[in-house]
Scaffold this motif. Structure first.
Motif, PDB file in Angstrom:
ATOM      1  N   PRO A  26       0.826  -1.218   0.000  1.00  0.00           N
ATOM      2  CA  PRO A  26       0.000   0.000   0.000  1.00  0.00           C
ATOM      3  C   PRO A  26       0.855   1.261   0.000  1.00  0.00           C
ATOM      4  CG  PRO A  26      -0.794  -1.558   1.637  1.00  0.00           C
ATOM      5  CD  PRO A  26       0.530  -2.074   1.159  1.00  0.00           C
ATOM      6  N   ASP A  27       0.439   2.228  -0.785  1.00  0.00           N
ATOM      7  CA  ASP A  27       1.105   3.534  -0.834  1.00  0.00           C
ATOM      8  C   ASP A  27       0.430   4.430   0.203  1.00  0.00           C
ATOM      9  OD1 ASP A  27       2.145   6.008  -1.371  1.00  0.00           O
ATOM     10  OD2 ASP A  27       1.843   5.896  -3.545  1.00  0.00           O
ATOM     11  N   LEU A  28       1.079   4.583   1.363  1.00  0.00           N
ATOM     12  CA  LEU A  28       0.460   5.338   2.451  1.00  0.00           C
ATOM     13  C   LEU A  28       0.364   6.818   2.142  1.00  0.00           C
ATOM     14  CD1 LEU A  28       2.014   3.524   5.532  1.00  0.00           C
ATOM     15  CD2 LEU A  28      -0.306   3.312   4.613  1.00  0.00           C
ATOM     16  N   ALA A  29       1.226   7.324   1.259  1.00  0.00           N
ATOM     17  CA  ALA A  29       1.121   8.730   0.874  1.00  0.00           C
ATOM     18  C   ALA A  29      -0.187   8.989   0.134  1.00  0.00           C
ATOM     19  CB  ALA A  29       2.313   9.131   0.008  1.00  0.00           C
ATOM     20  N   ARG A  30      -0.667   8.000  -0.605  1.00  0.00           N
ATOM     21  CA  ARG A  30      -1.935   8.114  -1.324  1.00  0.00           C
ATOM     22  C   ARG A  30      -3.128   7.742  -0.447  1.00  0.00           C
ATOM     23  NH1 ARG A  30      -1.423   4.236  -6.243  1.00  0.00           N
ATOM     24  NH2 ARG A  30      -3.633   4.798  -6.425  1.00  0.00           N
ATOM     25  N   HIS A  31      -2.867   7.091   0.680  1.00  0.00           N
ATOM     26  CA  HIS A  31      -3.952   6.584   1.516  1.00  0.00           C
ATOM     27  C   HIS A  31      -3.730   6.984   2.973  1.00  0.00           C
ATOM     28  CE1 HIS A  31      -3.826   3.805  -2.001  1.00  0.00           C
ATOM     29  NE2 HIS A  31      -5.144   3.870  -1.893  1.00  0.00           N
ATOM     30  N   PRO A  32      -3.810   8.285   3.264  1.00  0.00           N
ATOM     31  CA  PRO A  32      -3.591   8.724   4.655  1.00  0.00           C
ATOM     32  C   PRO A  32      -4.592   8.135   5.638  1.00  0.00           C
ATOM     33  CG  PRO A  32      -4.493  10.506   3.303  1.00  0.00           C
ATOM     34  CD  PRO A  32      -4.099   9.419   2.363  1.00  0.00           C
ATOM     35  N   LEU A  34      -5.655   5.127   5.645  1.00  0.00           N
ATOM     36  CA  LEU A  34      -5.131   3.814   6.021  1.00  0.00           C
ATOM     37  C   LEU A  34      -4.079   3.961   7.111  1.00  0.00           C
ATOM     38  CD1 LEU A  34      -4.856   0.759   5.677  1.00  0.00           C
ATOM     39  CD2 LEU A  34      -3.253   1.196   3.794  1.00  0.00           C
ATOM     40  N   GLN A  35      -3.219   4.955   6.972  1.00  0.00           N
ATOM     41  CA  GLN A  35      -2.206   5.199   7.997  1.00  0.00           C
ATOM     42  C   GLN A  35      -2.867   5.496   9.341  1.00  0.00           C
ATOM     43  OE1 GLN A  35       1.646   5.432   7.694  1.00  0.00           O
ATOM     44  NE2 GLN A  35       0.863   4.794   9.697  1.00  0.00           N
ATOM     45  N   THR A  36      -3.940   6.278   9.328  1.00  0.00           N
ATOM     46  CA  THR A  36      -4.652   6.594  10.569  1.00  0.00           C
ATOM     47  C   THR A  36      -5.244   5.342  11.210  1.00  0.00           C
ATOM     48  OG1 THR A  36      -5.180   8.821   9.768  1.00  0.00           O
ATOM     49  CG2 THR A  36      -6.531   7.959  11.565  1.00  0.00           C
ATOM     50  N   LEU A  37      -5.849   4.483  10.379  1.00  0.00           N
ATOM     51  CA  LEU A  37      -6.422   3.243  10.894  1.00  0.00           C
ATOM     52  C   LEU A  37      -5.339   2.347  11.484  1.00  0.00           C
ATOM     53  CD1 LEU A  37      -8.629   1.148  11.315  1.00  0.00           C
ATOM     54  CD2 LEU A  37      -8.411   0.513   8.889  1.00  0.00           C
ATOM     55  N   VAL A  38      -4.227   2.211  10.778  1.00  0.00           N
ATOM     56  CA  VAL A  38      -3.143   1.356  11.256  1.00  0.00           C
ATOM     57  C   VAL A  38      -2.536   1.923  12.537  1.00  0.00           C
ATOM     58  CG1 VAL A  38      -0.837   0.475  10.705  1.00  0.00           C
ATOM     59  CG2 VAL A  38      -2.651   0.393   8.991  1.00  0.00           C
ATOM     60  N   ASP A  39      -2.376   3.248  12.592  1.00  0.00           N
ATOM     61  CA  ASP A  39      -1.857   3.872  13.818  1.00  0.00           C
ATOM     62  C   ASP A  39      -2.781   3.558  15.002  1.00  0.00           C
ATOM     63  OD1 ASP A  39       0.273   4.930  12.450  1.00  0.00           O
ATOM     64  OD2 ASP A  39      -0.585   6.955  12.285  1.00  0.00           O
ATOM     65  N   GLY A  40      -4.081   3.595  14.761  1.00  0.00           N
ATOM     66  CA  GLY A  40      -5.030   3.262  15.817  1.00  0.00           C
ATOM     67  C   GLY A  40      -4.888   1.821  16.271  1.00  0.00           C
ATOM     68  N   CYS A  41      -4.678   0.932  15.315  1.00  0.00           N
ATOM     69  CA  CYS A  41      -4.472  -0.485  15.654  1.00  0.00           C
ATOM     70  C   CYS A  41      -3.196  -0.660  16.465  1.00  0.00           C
ATOM     71  CB  CYS A  41      -4.401  -1.316  14.380  1.00  0.00           C
ATOM     72  SG  CYS A  41      -5.951  -1.428  13.459  1.00  0.00           S
ATOM     73  N   VAL A 171     -11.219   1.445   5.548  1.00  0.00           N
ATOM     74  CA  VAL A 171     -10.882   2.589   4.693  1.00  0.00           C
ATOM     75  C   VAL A 171     -10.710   2.104   3.256  1.00  0.00           C
ATOM     76  CG1 VAL A 171      -9.756   3.849   6.572  1.00  0.00           C
ATOM     77  CG2 VAL A 171      -8.399   2.325   5.116  1.00  0.00           C
ATOM     78  N   ALA A 172     -10.818   3.031   2.319  1.00  0.00           N
ATOM     79  CA  ALA A 172     -10.626   2.695   0.906  1.00  0.00           C
ATOM     80  C   ALA A 172      -9.148   2.456   0.615  1.00  0.00           C
ATOM     81  CB  ALA A 172     -11.144   3.828   0.032  1.00  0.00           C
TER      82      ALA A 172
END
Length: 217
Positions: A26-32, A34-41, A171-172
């Motif tokens: 996954p390109d986290l720069a394109r999917h912020p 996703l980064q937020t969800l993963v940080d929460g996890c 998230v998308a």
């Protein structure tokens, strides 16, 4: 939940062994989001014996040989075969999540399945074309996004309850390329127990193959 022990050919992964795999990264720069969800996890996971893992979707593992036994020429043949078989593949767009505690860690479920399953079939066909039908002996489906590996036993039910409270739970995500990677595991000491180690996954990319890139063939 029990300790995660990586497997190769149905046995514990041999120390210092590197293995070729195909990942969706996954390109986290394109999917912020996703980064937020993963940080929460990861915030939730701090209360459990889990080592966060760099984000990856395992789409295939080459099991007929270790990476050290696969020559540069064979790697080029494998890359060319992947490019050919993925030249008309459809990029996958779907949802990552909800987070799930499984038997050896935590992951994000991915759905819908059909395009990911088609992508896996194309990748497997590409590997077989380059290396023969016995070159893949690893079940990667249903596809998922790994986010952490357990380094000791823990109650997965309470972890699942904590992960379920994360909102939004999905998230998308778009995957429009795959990477041929060389994977290895390092054993890291666990601070609270010098006699216990956690398996940390790492890799280096050999080639990136764009999905639907007809100019690559």
């Amino acid at each position: 939940m029990k300790k995660f022990i990586p497997q190769f050919r149905g046995e514990p992964w041999p120390e210092a062994t590197r293995v070729l795999q195909v990942y969706g990264l996954p390109d986290l720069a394109r999917h912020p989001a996703l980064q937020t969800l993963v940080d929460g996890c990861h915030t939730v996971m701090k209360d459990w014996p889990l080592l966060p893992a760099p984000l990856h979707i395992t789409l295939e593992m080459i099991t007929d040989a270790r990476a050290s036994e696969i020559s540069d020429g064979e790697r080029k043949d494998l890359t060319n075969s992947l490019q050919k078989h993925l030249a008309d593949a459809t990029p996958w767009t779907g949802l990552a999540g909800p987070p799930i505690a499984n038997k050896a860690g935590a992951l994000l479920d991915l759905h819908p399945d059909p395009v990911l399953e088609d992508l896996h079939r194309r990748i497997r066909a590409a590997v077989h074309a380059a290396r023969g039908p016995m070159s893949t002996q690893y079940d990667v489906l249903p596809a998922h996004l790994s986010i952490g590996y357990a380094h000791s036993k823990a109650d997965s039910d309470t972890l699942q309850s904590a992960l379920r409270r994360i909102r939004p739970s999905h998230v998308a995500l778009t995957i429009d390329a795959v990477d041929l990677v060389e994977v290895h595991f390092d054993q890291l000491p666990v601070a609270e127990d010098a006699h216990r180690a956690a398996y940390a996954i790492n890799w280096n990319s050999i080639a990136t193959i764009r999905l639907g890139d007809r100019h690559a063939t």
